[in-house]
Scaffold this motif. Structure first.
Motif, PDB file in Angstrom:
ATOM      1  N   THR A   1       0.842  -1.198   0.000  1.00  0.00           N
ATOM      2  CA  THR A   1       0.000   0.000   0.000  1.00  0.00           C
ATOM      3  C   THR A   1       0.875   1.245   0.000  1.00  0.00           C
ATOM      4  N   LEU A   2       0.428   2.254  -0.715  1.00  0.00           N
ATOM      5  CA  LEU A   2       1.107   3.553  -0.726  1.00  0.00           C
ATOM      6  C   LEU A   2       0.025   4.622  -0.644  1.00  0.00           C
ATOM      7  N   TYR A   3       0.221   5.601   0.239  1.00  0.00           N
ATOM      8  CA  TYR A   3      -0.763   6.678   0.379  1.00  0.00           C
ATOM      9  C   TYR A   3      -0.276   7.930  -0.351  1.00  0.00           C
ATOM     10  N   GLY A   4      -1.182   8.574  -1.061  1.00  0.00           N
ATOM     11  CA  GLY A   4      -0.884   9.816  -1.774  1.00  0.00           C
ATOM     12  C   GLY A   4      -1.386  11.010  -0.996  1.00  0.00           C
ATOM     13  N   ILE A   5      -0.498  11.979  -0.757  1.00  0.00           N
ATOM     14  CA  ILE A   5      -0.858  13.198  -0.032  1.00  0.00           C
ATOM     15  C   ILE A   5      -0.291  14.408  -0.762  1.00  0.00           C
ATOM     16  N   ARG A   6      -0.805  15.567  -0.428  1.00  0.00           N
ATOM     17  CA  ARG A   6      -0.395  16.773  -1.136  1.00  0.00           C
ATOM     18  C   ARG A   6      -0.556  17.986  -0.222  1.00  0.00           C
ATOM     19  N   ASP A   7      -0.296  19.169  -0.730  1.00  0.00           N
ATOM     20  CA  ASP A   7      -0.398  20.398   0.079  1.00  0.00           C
ATOM     21  C   ASP A   7      -1.749  20.476   0.792  1.00  0.00           C
ATOM     22  N   ALA A   8      -2.838  20.460   0.010  1.00  0.00           N
ATOM     23  CA  ALA A   8      -4.166  20.682   0.589  1.00  0.00           C
ATOM     24  C   ALA A   8      -4.528  19.576   1.582  1.00  0.00           C
ATOM     25  N   THR A   9      -4.099  18.340   1.286  1.00  0.00           N
ATOM     26  CA  THR A   9      -4.388  17.227   2.197  1.00  0.00           C
ATOM     27  C   THR A   9      -3.805  17.511   3.572  1.00  0.00           C
ATOM     28  N   GLN A  10      -2.561  17.959   3.579  1.00  0.00           N
ATOM     29  CA  GLN A  10      -1.865  18.142   4.853  1.00  0.00           C
ATOM     30  C   GLN A  10      -2.277  19.433   5.550  1.00  0.00           C
ATOM     31  N   ILE A  11      -2.632  20.453   4.774  1.00  0.00           N
ATOM     32  CA  ILE A  11      -3.193  21.671   5.382  1.00  0.00           C
ATOM     33  C   ILE A  11      -4.481  21.281   6.119  1.00  0.00           C
ATOM     34  N   ALA A  12      -5.295  20.440   5.468  1.00  0.00           N
ATOM     35  CA  ALA A  12      -6.557  20.003   6.087  1.00  0.00           C
ATOM     36  C   ALA A  12      -6.291  19.180   7.343  1.00  0.00           C
ATOM     37  N   MET A  13      -5.324  18.265   7.274  1.00  0.00           N
ATOM     38  CA  MET A  13      -5.082  17.365   8.411  1.00  0.00           C
ATOM     39  C   MET A  13      -4.395  18.063   9.579  1.00  0.00           C
ATOM     40  N   PHE A  14      -3.393  18.877   9.261  1.00  0.00           N
ATOM     41  CA  PHE A  14      -2.549  19.380  10.345  1.00  0.00           C
ATOM     42  C   PHE A  14      -2.842  20.827  10.743  1.00  0.00           C
ATOM     43  N   ASP A  15      -3.449  21.612   9.846  1.00  0.00           N
ATOM     44  CA  ASP A  15      -3.785  22.993  10.207  1.00  0.00           C
ATOM     45  C   ASP A  15      -5.259  23.120  10.578  1.00  0.00           C
ATOM     46  N   ARG A  16      -6.091  22.258  10.001  1.00  0.00           N
ATOM     47  CA  ARG A  16      -7.537  22.423  10.191  1.00  0.00           C
ATOM     48  C   ARG A  16      -8.155  21.265  10.958  1.00  0.00           C
ATOM     49  N   GLY A  17      -7.322  20.342  11.397  1.00  0.00           N
ATOM     50  CA  GLY A  17      -7.793  19.289  12.290  1.00  0.00           C
ATOM     51  C   GLY A  17      -8.670  18.224  11.653  1.00  0.00           C
ATOM     52  N   ARG A  18      -8.652  18.120  10.319  1.00  0.00           N
ATOM     53  CA  ARG A  18      -9.446  17.055   9.678  1.00  0.00           C
ATOM     54  C   ARG A  18      -8.843  15.704  10.020  1.00  0.00           C
ATOM     55  N   LYS A  19      -9.691  14.730  10.239  1.00  0.00           N
ATOM     56  CA  LYS A  19      -9.229  13.378  10.578  1.00  0.00           C
ATOM     57  C   LYS A  19      -9.388  12.478   9.355  1.00  0.00           C
TER      58      LYS A  19
END
Lengths: 291, 207
Positions: free
Chosen positions: B29-47
């Motif tokens: 398995t490999l997960y794809g992430i990007r700028d907006a993904t990580q802004i959402a997860m780490f700046d906006r608390g999305r789970k």
């Protein structure tokens, strides 16, 4: 010769897809030249993977790079053409949107403040459309450039002063290449704009970065500067992908404009190794596609 | 310069065994992430509902085609072209990826900076360099898009790819303070004077 907006729309769609899939022959030759003289083992392997990717994209009819870029259409209207200007621009936009939705391509374009993606590769002022005129040919030429963001994010402008001379330009280019490191997906085409106003200078850098390899600046002083800078930046050892090696740049290209007595502006814009472009020529005989 | 074949998820020990200039091929398995993904997860608390512990993430936002969900395309997306983006924009997210999500491997292009290198050393992580701009080839290493989360961010969703023989990728930053980018960039800066001299530039001394 009347050119139907529908034909322009169809070409705008076709050009976007063509540009994303097949590299121009001058860029392929550029790869061969770099690979032939590369001395670093890692760099040779990296260049080999890039060359293999060009073949895989053609064999699998796939995009060379996942970055669909910022779409740019450069239109040159030659002699004997009857075209409705606003309709031409609208047709380019529709073709760009159709390529995105119908293929489908990743729309890389968002509103700069809301970051909303309309999934059309279009937005305010995008696609970028430049219209120019030429008396060198009969017909109309459209060049399409999907400009990748990895290289575009490394763009610089310096409003140097006359007392700093041409050395300021030379030093700035070397420092920009150092600053870019591997972030621009080297080997790159380093585009340098010299002179003009601030905005013209940056535009010239983009023209230089997207010019075919093997072409020279029309001004002999500019052409001499290109040759000097091409040799110098390839002494730095940044190499393909910034992993070390000789092949840092395919070439440095320079475009010039006259400037003000008080000014000495220089801009740098880079094109990544996936130096994609495609063109369509409309003549009385129909449409011919090329690079 | 050893070659390693890993099936994800990996252990801290597997990652700590890697050294700069080793090569790695991944399976699983490999997960794809990007700028907006990580802004959402780490700046906006999305789970996310995905468990990234021990996994590899790649800096990407793919071209995909919406299709009817099927065993071949479980998430309802067929891969069109999957490649890699410049990592440096996402530098500040490396530590939370490792510390909060347990990620062990970051795949990208162009390298990451000093804060990431420290995080790799402290938390047990590694950066694998892919050859940017070779997405047509990379796409042939992806079997399927297995799942997707945070898809309102499309194309910058959190993608779950099933991969086969993904690589070889070069270890460019390891958990022992080694960074290929640091050594190449230091070498390049040391050659700046040589490049300027080749351009005939000499430091002007004041009269």
């Amino acid at each position: 010769m009347h050119i139907d907006p529908q034909a322009i729309e169809d070409a705008a769609k076709e050009l976007y897809l063509r540009a994303l899939k097949e590299l121009p022959p001058d860029v392929k030759r550029g790869f061969d030249a770099l690979a032939a003289r590369e001395t670093g083992a890692t760099a040779k392997a990296v260049l080999g993977t890039m060359i293999e990717n060009i073949a895989v994209a053609e064999r699998t009819d796939n995009l060379l790079c996942q970055d669909t870029g910022i779409p740019i259409y450069n239109v040159v209207i030659g002699r004997g053409v009857d075209v409705d200007g606003p309709a031409l621009k609208a047709a380019l936009r529709r073709g760009c949107e159709r390529a995105t939705r119908e293929y489908p391509l990743r729309s890389s374009i968002v509103h700069p403040l809301t970051r909303k993606n309309e999934h059309s590769s279009c937005g305010i002022g995008v696609p970028v459309i430049h219209v120019d005129f030429s008396d060198a040919f009969e017909g109309l030429r459209i060049e399409m450039i999907p400009k990748g963001s990895g290289s575009e994010n490394n763009s610089w402008l310096k409003m140097a002063i006359p007392a700093e001379g041409v050395d300021a330009i030379r030093t700035f280019v070397v420092d920009c290449v150092l600053d870019a490191g591997g972030k621009t997906c080297p080997p790159t085409i380093v585009g340098v704009g010299v002179g003009g106003t601030a905005d013209l200078c940056v535009h010239l850098a983009k023209v230089a970065a997207t010019r075919p390899l093997g072409t020279s600046c029309a001004d002999p002083e500019g052409a001499a500067l290109e040759a000097q800078l091409s040799a110098a930046v390839n002494l730095l050892g940044i190499g393909p992908q910034g992993l070390g090696g000789d092949a840092t740049a395919f070439a440095v290209h320079v475009e010039l404009a006259a400037t003000h007595i008080t000014m000495n502006p220089v801009a740098v814009n880079m094109q990544c190794h996936s130096a994609r472009r495609a063109s369509a020529l409309f003549t009385a005989d129909g449409v011919t596609y090329g690079f | 310069m050893a070659h390693h074949e890993f099936t994800t998820p990996v252990t801290e020990g597997q990652v700590r065994a890697l050294r700069v200039d080793d090569t790695v091929t991944l399976r699983g398995t490999l997960y794809g992430i990007r700028d907006a993904t990580q802004i959402a997860m780490f700046d906006r608390g999305r789970k996310t509902r995905f468990d990234l512990a021990g996994h590899a993430v790649i800096h990407t936002a793919p071209n995909v085609r919406k299709v009817a969900p099927s065993p071949e395309h479980p998430a309802g997306y067929a891969p069109v072209c999957i490649g890699t983006t410049t990592s440096m924009r996402m530098e500040r997210f490396t530590r939370p990826l490792l510390a909060r999500c347990g990620v062990r491997i970051v795949i990208g292009k162009g390298g990451l900076g000093a804060a990431s290198l420290t995080a790799f050393a402290e938390l047990g992580g590694v950066y694998l360099a892919i050859i940017g701009g070779t997405a047509a080839l990379e796409t042939t290493w992806v079997e399927a898009i297995e799942d997707v989360d945070l898809d309102d961010l499309n194309p910058e969703s959190l993608w779950k790819f099933r991969i086969r023989g993904f690589g070889p990728l070069r270890v460019a930053m390891d958990s022992h303070g080694g960074s290929l980018y640091d050594s190449v960039n230091a070498g390049a800066r040391a050659k700046r004077a040589e490049a300027l001299a080749a351009l005939g530039i000499q430091r002007r001394s004041p009269d």
